[in-house]
Motif scaffolding. Structure first.
Motif, mmCIF file in Angstrom:
data_model
loop_
_atom_site.group_PDB
_atom_site.id
_atom_site.type_symbol
_atom_site.label_atom_id
_atom_site.label_comp_id
_atom_site.label_asym_id
_atom_site.label_seq_id
_atom_site.Cartn_x
_atom_site.Cartn_y
_atom_site.Cartn_z
ATOM 1 N N GLU A 122 5.197 -0.043 8.132
ATOM 2 C CA GLU A 122 5.893 0.897 7.221
ATOM 3 C C GLU A 122 7.229 0.547 6.883
ATOM 4 O O GLU A 122 8.055 0.130 7.870
ATOM 5 N N VAL A 124 0.954 -1.145 0.131
ATOM 6 C CA VAL A 124 0.134 0.191 -0.156
ATOM 7 C C VAL A 124 0.986 1.218 -0.005
ATOM 8 O O VAL A 124 1.803 1.408 0.786
ATOM 9 N N SER A 125 0.592 2.077 -1.015
ATOM 10 C CA SER A 125 1.895 3.271 -1.108
ATOM 11 C C SER A 125 0.913 4.588 -1.111
ATOM 12 O O SER A 125 -0.395 4.662 -1.223
ATOM 13 N N GLY A 126 1.399 5.705 -0.836
ATOM 14 C CA GLY A 126 0.814 6.885 -0.845
ATOM 15 C C GLY A 126 1.516 8.020 -0.106
ATOM 16 O O GLY A 126 2.618 7.664 0.606
ATOM 17 N N HIS A 174 -2.355 2.323 -4.525
ATOM 18 C CA HIS A 174 -1.809 3.636 -4.222
ATOM 19 C C HIS A 174 -2.880 4.513 -3.881
ATOM 20 O O HIS A 174 -3.982 4.580 -4.507
ATOM 21 N N CYS A 175 -2.892 5.122 -2.643
ATOM 22 C CA CYS A 175 -3.799 5.848 -2.132
ATOM 23 C C CYS A 175 -3.389 7.332 -2.224
ATOM 24 O O CYS A 175 -2.452 7.864 -2.238
ATOM 25 N N HIS A 185 5.992 5.097 1.590
ATOM 26 C CA HIS A 185 5.914 6.392 1.108
ATOM 27 C C HIS A 185 6.084 6.443 -0.152
ATOM 28 O O HIS A 185 7.224 6.004 -0.610
ATOM 29 N N LYS A 191 -3.010 5.198 4.086
ATOM 30 C CA LYS A 191 -2.252 3.910 3.956
ATOM 31 C C LYS A 191 -2.521 2.950 5.164
ATOM 32 O O LYS A 191 -2.789 1.776 4.659
ATOM 33 N N THR A 196 3.049 -0.840 4.191
ATOM 34 C CA THR A 196 2.854 0.378 3.436
ATOM 35 C C THR A 196 4.325 1.099 3.054
ATOM 36 O O THR A 196 5.251 0.587 3.704
#
Length: 387
Positions: A286, A208-210, A350-351, A310, A216, A308
């Motif tokens: 993360e 999960v990215s963002g 991607h969020c 970044h 996330k 997650t």
């Protein structure tokens, strides 16, 4: 304190709060374990004050119930911040200075009508850290800790900051625990939720990215909740943030070094220990450093994962995941990493957070398993473009 009364009454309430605190200590009453007894003591002290005030002809406390609540928040909660912590719509609280307190609602920030003092800020932080075993001082001017309700506390003190203590309290809202909750909120479409449920059910590894505050961690928690009930989940985090619910779940967090510089437990160590705990899915809260190498190695042993990271896009997340392991300093290069990631990561979600604060899934891509010209090839599953 935030008592909406005259100055003399406020002084009286401060005095009452001190008497209540002393009685709780003397009578060995823990407000968190015996709230009824704590409330009784607070009411008794307020009435005692009013009896004395009537006899002396000074201001009495008119709203007894509100005063009891404020006193209990002061002695057993987090004072003026308690109401914000209890508000389900407040996502985050941060203090830039004693007279500059801000909150976030629905992804947008606003200034809170609260004025503290430097001493009050320090007292609040010390109370929050009391049960965590963590500390903040000149030798360790940063601290990350989890509060009893699962919120994440981050503090920075002078002389790292210019003058005042900088405090962030990031809450994790319980109303978004499942994919269905996120669908109802408009953050995830029904079709995308079905794709993600199937991926978790089938043991597909999901990244999960963002950007910061893009949702996330909330989405990762919802993915964990979508796991089959017989799956054993092991989560590893620097500081507990995930509030995921699953029948068979073990949550691990790292530990900062002691004053002597010993006792540190890193994310890299936690990933290795988690693999010894028979996980059906390994979750890294993360990925931001060399622990990315241990995650990639774990995924290539056949253990499904979720994490997650970044990043500015789904493909950027794959590029970053291919670079972070190099920080481990071992004899590893991208010729090994990229094929390993392409073969083990099933989906990247991607969020994004819009200017109006709305959070949503912007795209989902799936690596094809191929690396073309040094780039992991992907195909779009929802939104975005293939790479």
């Amino acid at each position: 304190m935030s008592f909406p009364q005259t100055t003399s009454t406020t002084r009286g309430l401060t005095s009452i709060a001190e008497r209540v605190r002393e009685r709780l200590r003397t009578e060995e009453v823990d407000p968190s374990r015996d709230p009824e007894r704590a409330s009784y003591i607070a009411r008794a002290e307020v009435r005692r004050h009013n009896d004395f005030a009537l006899a002396r002809g000074v201001d009495v406390i008119e709203d007894e119930a509100a005063s009891v609540r404020d006193i209990l928040s002061t002695v057993s909660g987090y004072g003026p911040l308690q109401a914000l912590l209890d508000d389900p719509d407040v996502e985050e609280i941060w203090i830039n200075a004693p007279d500059k307190v801000y909150i976030a609602r629905d992804g947008r920030s606003e200034r809170a009508p609260i004025v503290l003092s430097d001493t009050a800020v320090r007292d609040l932080v010390e109370r929050m850290l009391h049960a965590t075993g963590r500390r903040v001082d000149l030798s360790q001017p940063f601290v990350d800790a989890s509060l009893p309700d699962g919120s994440r506390l981050h503090v920075v003190i002078p002389d790292i900051t210019r003058r005042h203590w900088a405090v962030n309290i990031r809450k994790f809202l319980t109303r978004f625990r499942t994919l269905d909750d996120l669908v109802a909120a408009g953050s995830v479409g029904s079709a995308e939720a079905a794709i993600l449920r199937a991926a978790i059910r089938d043991g597909t590894s999901v990244i999960v990215s963002g950007a910061t505050h893009a949702g996330k961690t909330t989405l990762l928690g919802a993915l964990i909740a979508a796991a089959p009930s017989h799956h054993r989940i092991v989560t590893v985090e620097e500081t507990f943030e995930l509030t995921a619910q699953a029948p068979d779940l073990v949550a691990l967090q790292g530990r900062q070094p002691s004053l002597e510089g010993t006792g540190e437990v890193s994310l890299r160590r936690l990933v290795k220990e988690a693999l010894r705990m028979r996980p059906d899915r390994l979750v890294v809260g993360e990925v931001r450093d060399a622990e990315a190498l241990d995650l990639v190695l774990a995924l290539n042993t056949g253990v499904p994962g979720a994490a997650t990271i970044h990043a500015n896009s789904a493909t950027d997340a794959l590029r970053k995941l291919g670079s972070l392991p190099l920080l481990a300093g071992r004899n590893i290069d991208r010729d090994f990493l990229l094929p390993a990631i392409a073969a083990s990561v099933g989906l990247v979600v991607h969020c994004r957070r819009d200017a109006d604060g709305r959070r949503a899934v912007a795209e989902i891509v799936a690596p094809t398993g191929r690396v073309v010209d040094g780039v992991i090839e992907t195909r779009p599953v929802f939104g975005g473009e293939s790479a």
